[in-house]
Design a protein around this motif. Structure first.
Motif, PDB file in Angstrom:
ATOM      1  N   SER A 181       0.817  -1.210   0.000  1.00 45.90           N
ATOM      2  CA  SER A 181       0.000   0.000   0.000  1.00 45.90           C
ATOM      3  C   SER A 181       0.851   1.261   0.000  1.00 45.90           C
ATOM      4  O   SER A 181       0.299   2.370   0.023  1.00 45.90           O
ATOM      5  CB  SER A 181      -0.921   0.006   1.225  1.00 45.90           C
ATOM      6  N   ILE A 182       2.172   1.137  -0.048  1.00 45.93           N
ATOM      7  CA  ILE A 182       3.049   2.302   0.001  1.00 45.93           C
ATOM      8  C   ILE A 182       2.817   3.182  -1.227  1.00 45.93           C
ATOM      9  O   ILE A 182       2.896   2.715  -2.363  1.00 45.93           O
ATOM     10  CB  ILE A 182       4.528   1.879   0.069  1.00 45.93           C
ATOM     11  N   GLY A 183       2.539   4.446  -0.999  1.00 48.82           N
ATOM     12  CA  GLY A 183       2.334   5.384  -2.098  1.00 48.82           C
ATOM     13  C   GLY A 183       0.986   5.291  -2.773  1.00 48.82           C
ATOM     14  O   GLY A 183       0.773   5.930  -3.819  1.00 48.82           O
ATOM     15  N   THR A 184       0.036   4.540  -2.188  1.00 48.76           N
ATOM     16  CA  THR A 184      -1.273   4.388  -2.816  1.00 48.76           C
ATOM     17  C   THR A 184      -2.007   5.720  -2.943  1.00 48.76           C
ATOM     18  O   THR A 184      -2.815   5.910  -3.858  1.00 48.76           O
ATOM     19  CB  THR A 184      -2.136   3.393  -2.008  1.00 48.76           C
ATOM     20  N   SER A 185      -1.698   6.666  -2.040  1.00 49.49           N
ATOM     21  CA  SER A 185      -2.355   7.978  -2.126  1.00 49.49           C
ATOM     22  C   SER A 185      -2.020   8.685  -3.434  1.00 49.49           C
ATOM     23  O   SER A 185      -2.730   9.606  -3.845  1.00 49.49           O
ATOM     24  CB  SER A 185      -1.943   8.858  -0.942  1.00 49.49           C
ATOM     25  N   GLY A 186      -0.948   8.253  -4.103  1.00 48.77           N
ATOM     26  CA  GLY A 186      -0.583   8.837  -5.389  1.00 48.77           C
ATOM     27  C   GLY A 186      -1.560   8.519  -6.498  1.00 48.77           C
ATOM     28  O   GLY A 186      -1.473   9.100  -7.593  1.00 48.77           O
ATOM     29  N   LEU A 187      -2.504   7.618  -6.256  1.00 48.46           N
ATOM     30  CA  LEU A 187      -3.534   7.305  -7.243  1.00 48.46           C
ATOM     31  C   LEU A 187      -4.703   8.284  -7.176  1.00 48.46           C
ATOM     32  O   LEU A 187      -5.576   8.268  -8.045  1.00 48.46           O
ATOM     33  CB  LEU A 187      -4.060   5.883  -7.027  1.00 48.46           C
ATOM     34  N   ASP A 188      -4.727   9.142  -6.146  1.00 50.00           N
ATOM     35  CA  ASP A 188      -5.862  10.056  -5.942  1.00 50.00           C
ATOM     36  C   ASP A 188      -6.157  10.905  -7.174  1.00 50.00           C
ATOM     37  O   ASP A 188      -7.316  11.034  -7.587  1.00 50.00           O
ATOM     38  CB  ASP A 188      -5.577  11.009  -4.776  1.00 50.00           C
ATOM     39  N   LEU A 189      -5.121  11.532  -7.727  1.00 44.48           N
ATOM     40  CA  LEU A 189      -5.325  12.458  -8.846  1.00 44.48           C
ATOM     41  C   LEU A 189      -5.932  11.747 -10.045  1.00 44.48           C
ATOM     42  O   LEU A 189      -6.872  12.251 -10.671  1.00 44.48           O
ATOM     43  CB  LEU A 189      -4.006  13.119  -9.236  1.00 44.48           C
ATOM     44  N   ALA A 190      -5.409  10.571 -10.377  1.00 46.17           N
ATOM     45  CA  ALA A 190      -5.944   9.811 -11.508  1.00 46.17           C
ATOM     46  C   ALA A 190      -7.396   9.423 -11.258  1.00 46.17           C
ATOM     47  O   ALA A 190      -8.239   9.472 -12.169  1.00 46.17           O
ATOM     48  CB  ALA A 190      -5.089   8.571 -11.753  1.00 46.17           C
ATOM     49  N   ILE A 191      -7.717   9.038 -10.024  1.00 43.87           N
ATOM     50  CA  ILE A 191      -9.095   8.659  -9.700  1.00 43.87           C
ATOM     51  C   ILE A 191     -10.021   9.856  -9.862  1.00 43.87           C
ATOM     52  O   ILE A 191     -11.090   9.762 -10.480  1.00 43.87           O
ATOM     53  CB  ILE A 191      -9.167   8.093  -8.269  1.00 43.87           C
ATOM     54  N   ALA A 192      -9.616  11.017  -9.333  1.00 39.75           N
ATOM     55  CA  ALA A 192     -10.454  12.207  -9.417  1.00 39.75           C
ATOM     56  C   ALA A 192     -10.699  12.629 -10.861  1.00 39.75           C
ATOM     57  O   ALA A 192     -11.828  12.941 -11.258  1.00 39.75           O
ATOM     58  CB  ALA A 192      -9.811  13.355  -8.638  1.00 39.75           C
ATOM     59  N   VAL A 193      -9.651  12.616 -11.666  1.00 43.84           N
ATOM     60  CA  VAL A 193      -9.777  13.072 -13.053  1.00 43.84           C
ATOM     61  C   VAL A 193     -10.635  12.109 -13.875  1.00 43.84           C
ATOM     62  O   VAL A 193     -11.455  12.533 -14.696  1.00 43.84           O
ATOM     63  CB  VAL A 193      -8.390  13.264 -13.686  1.00 43.84           C
ATOM     64  N   THR A 194     -10.472  10.805 -13.669  1.00 43.01           N
ATOM     65  CA  THR A 194     -11.289   9.851 -14.424  1.00 43.01           C
ATOM     66  C   THR A 194     -12.756   9.934 -14.020  1.00 43.01           C
ATOM     67  O   THR A 194     -13.644   9.775 -14.865  1.00 43.01           O
ATOM     68  CB  THR A 194     -10.786   8.405 -14.256  1.00 43.01           C
ATOM     69  N   VAL A 195     -13.031  10.189 -12.747  1.00 41.16           N
ATOM     70  CA  VAL A 195     -14.424  10.371 -12.315  1.00 41.16           C
ATOM     71  C   VAL A 195     -15.038  11.580 -13.021  1.00 41.16           C
ATOM     72  O   VAL A 195     -16.161  11.516 -13.544  1.00 41.16           O
ATOM     73  CB  VAL A 195     -14.498  10.539 -10.785  1.00 41.16           C
ATOM     74  N   LEU A 196     -14.298  12.687 -13.067  1.00 41.47           N
ATOM     75  CA  LEU A 196     -14.805  13.889 -13.723  1.00 41.47           C
ATOM     76  C   LEU A 196     -14.980  13.669 -15.228  1.00 41.47           C
ATOM     77  O   LEU A 196     -15.944  14.170 -15.831  1.00 41.47           O
ATOM     78  CB  LEU A 196     -13.864  15.057 -13.464  1.00 41.47           C
ATOM     79  N   ALA A 197     -14.065  12.917 -15.845  1.00 42.47           N
ATOM     80  CA  ALA A 197     -14.188  12.631 -17.277  1.00 42.47           C
ATOM     81  C   ALA A 197     -15.384  11.723 -17.551  1.00 42.47           C
ATOM     82  O   ALA A 197     -16.118  11.919 -18.524  1.00 42.47           O
ATOM     83  CB  ALA A 197     -12.903  11.999 -17.797  1.00 42.47           C
ATOM     84  N   ALA A 198     -15.586  10.727 -16.691  1.00 41.62           N
ATOM     85  CA  ALA A 198     -16.729   9.831 -16.863  1.00 41.62           C
ATOM     86  C   ALA A 198     -18.046  10.583 -16.693  1.00 41.62           C
ATOM     87  O   ALA A 198     -19.057  10.230 -17.300  1.00 41.62           O
ATOM     88  CB  ALA A 198     -16.652   8.674 -15.861  1.00 41.62           C
ATOM     89  N   ALA A 199     -18.023  11.636 -15.867  1.00 37.56           N
ATOM     90  CA  ALA A 199     -19.229  12.440 -15.644  1.00 37.56           C
ATOM     91  C   ALA A 199     -19.413  13.509 -16.716  1.00 37.56           C
ATOM     92  O   ALA A 199     -20.388  14.257 -16.675  1.00 37.56           O
ATOM     93  CB  ALA A 199     -19.164  13.095 -14.271  1.00 37.56           C
ATOM     94  N   GLY A 200     -18.470  13.610 -17.663  1.00 40.18           N
ATOM     95  CA  GLY A 200     -18.606  14.557 -18.755  1.00 40.18           C
ATOM     96  C   GLY A 200     -18.129  15.963 -18.442  1.00 40.18           C
ATOM     97  O   GLY A 200     -18.354  16.888 -19.227  1.00 40.18           O
ATOM     98  N   GLN A 201     -17.424  16.157 -17.318  1.00 38.20           N
ATOM     99  CA  GLN A 201     -16.954  17.496 -16.968  1.00 38.20           C
ATOM    100  C   GLN A 201     -15.635  17.850 -17.641  1.00 38.20           C
ATOM    101  O   GLN A 201     -15.208  19.006 -17.618  1.00 38.20           O
ATOM    102  CB  GLN A 201     -16.831  17.625 -15.444  1.00 38.20           C
ATOM    103  N   VAL A 202     -14.965  16.859 -18.227  1.00 40.52           N
ATOM    104  CA  VAL A 202     -13.772  17.072 -19.041  1.00 40.52           C
ATOM    105  C   VAL A 202     -13.782  15.983 -20.108  1.00 40.52           C
ATOM    106  O   VAL A 202     -14.159  14.841 -19.817  1.00 40.52           O
ATOM    107  CB  VAL A 202     -12.476  17.020 -18.186  1.00 40.52           C
TER     108      VAL A 202
END
Length: 311
Positions: A181-202
């Motif tokens: 789990s070391i460095g797993t917080s580094g996935l936050d940005l990718a998760i946030a951006v893909t959620v916004l893209a899936a929702a059509g905001q980008v």
């Protein structure tokens, strides 16, 4: 005007003598999309002790009535719709959802020190949920990730998508590679951006061409995850040419083998992606433009000034 007969997905919960309706919506007509939606909705329904059914009908109400008829045949004539059911979904006057694309989906690349990840997000109409599957630690780690991502998006002035949000983090590691789990917080940005893209905001196509590695603060600012230099080197060795990271780390990542772009916040990352500055063949980027196409606060490893030539 009567609608065309088609398949509906019904989500709810069986109770003693009644059925509690949560949601009903047309199923995707594309077989692959239908399978994906059913899989995701079924997982979430089971987590909430519910069930998923499908019926062919012309309206949502007709589909639910058919399901109730089947349940009455099994459990008795007194079986009815529970009083606290979602009656808006049951309204026969409501037009069916657009059958061509009832949900959004987006994918991007991320990594930790131990593994590369493909991050895929989908937004499906239905009962609001936010699940993240595939993280190395599936307990408090996933809870903290969800909290950071949701707060980071909302506190950046962006709309959190309504509906069922599912994120899958697919590790490229093989069994026995010892992913932690070391460095797993580094996935936050990718998760946030893909959620916004899936929702059509980008636009989802903006995500192509760059990996995203950063922890997301509750205020939407980017933070440095543990093991970032090792993570960026791993991405470069795998063929990734561009990585977006917190801007404070750009100088220290100059020799990792990848083109490194720095940003300070989620909003700045979205501006970089929407402007396509991360794409190598983009003319405004290659010309060093400081127009809105390239946020003036963004930094890249190739922006470092060259030493003066001796006279």
């Amino acid at each position: 005007m009567r609608h065309q007969n088609r398949e509906f997905i019904i989500v709810g919960q069986l109770d003693t003598g009644s059925y509690r309706l949560w949601d009903v919506a047309p199923a995707p007509t594309d077989p692959a999309k239908r399978a994906t939606v059913l899989e995701e909705i079924t997982v979430d329904a089971m987590d909430a002790f519910g069930s998923v059914h499908t019926e062919y009908a012309t309206t949502a109400r007709e589909a639910v009535d058919q399901l109730l008829a089947h349940l009455r045949a099994r459990y008795g004539d007194d079986f009815a719709l529970a009083a606290d059911s979602n009656l808006d979904a049951y309204n026969e006057d409501a037009p069916p959802a657009d059958p061509t694309e009832p949900y959004g989906k987006a994918t991007t690349t991320a990594a930790t020190r131990d593994s590369l990840y493909e991050i895929t997000a989908s937004v499906v109409p239905g009962t609001p949920h936010f699940n993240v599957d595939g993280l190395p630690v599936r307990s408090m780690g996933a809870t903290w990730t969800r909290d950071r991502v949701r707060a980071g998006i909302s506190n950046s002035g962006l709309d959190w998508p309504t509906g069922n949000v599912l994120v899958k983090a697919a590790s490229h590691a093989r069994e026995g590679d010892g992913v932690t789990s070391i460095g797993t917080s580094g996935l936050d940005l990718a998760i946030a951006v893909t959620v916004l893209a899936a929702a059509g905001q980008v636009p989802a196509e903006c995500l192509e061409g760059a990996a995203l590695v950063a922890e997301l603060g509750l205020d939407g600012r980017l933070r440095t995850p543990y093991g970032l230099p090792s993570t960026v080197r791993r991405l470069a060795e795998d063929g990734t040419t561009t990585v977006i990271v917190p801007d404070s780390e750009v100088t220290d990542l100059r020799h990792t083998g990848a083109r490194v772009i720095g940003a300070s916040s989620l909003n700045e990352v979205l501006a970089l992606l929407a402007g396509h500055w991360h794409h190598q063949n983009c003319a405004p980027c290659d010309q060093g433009s400081t127009t809105p196409h390239r946020p003036s606060t963004a930094r890249a490893s190739r922006d470092e000034p060259l030493a003066d030539n001796p006279a």
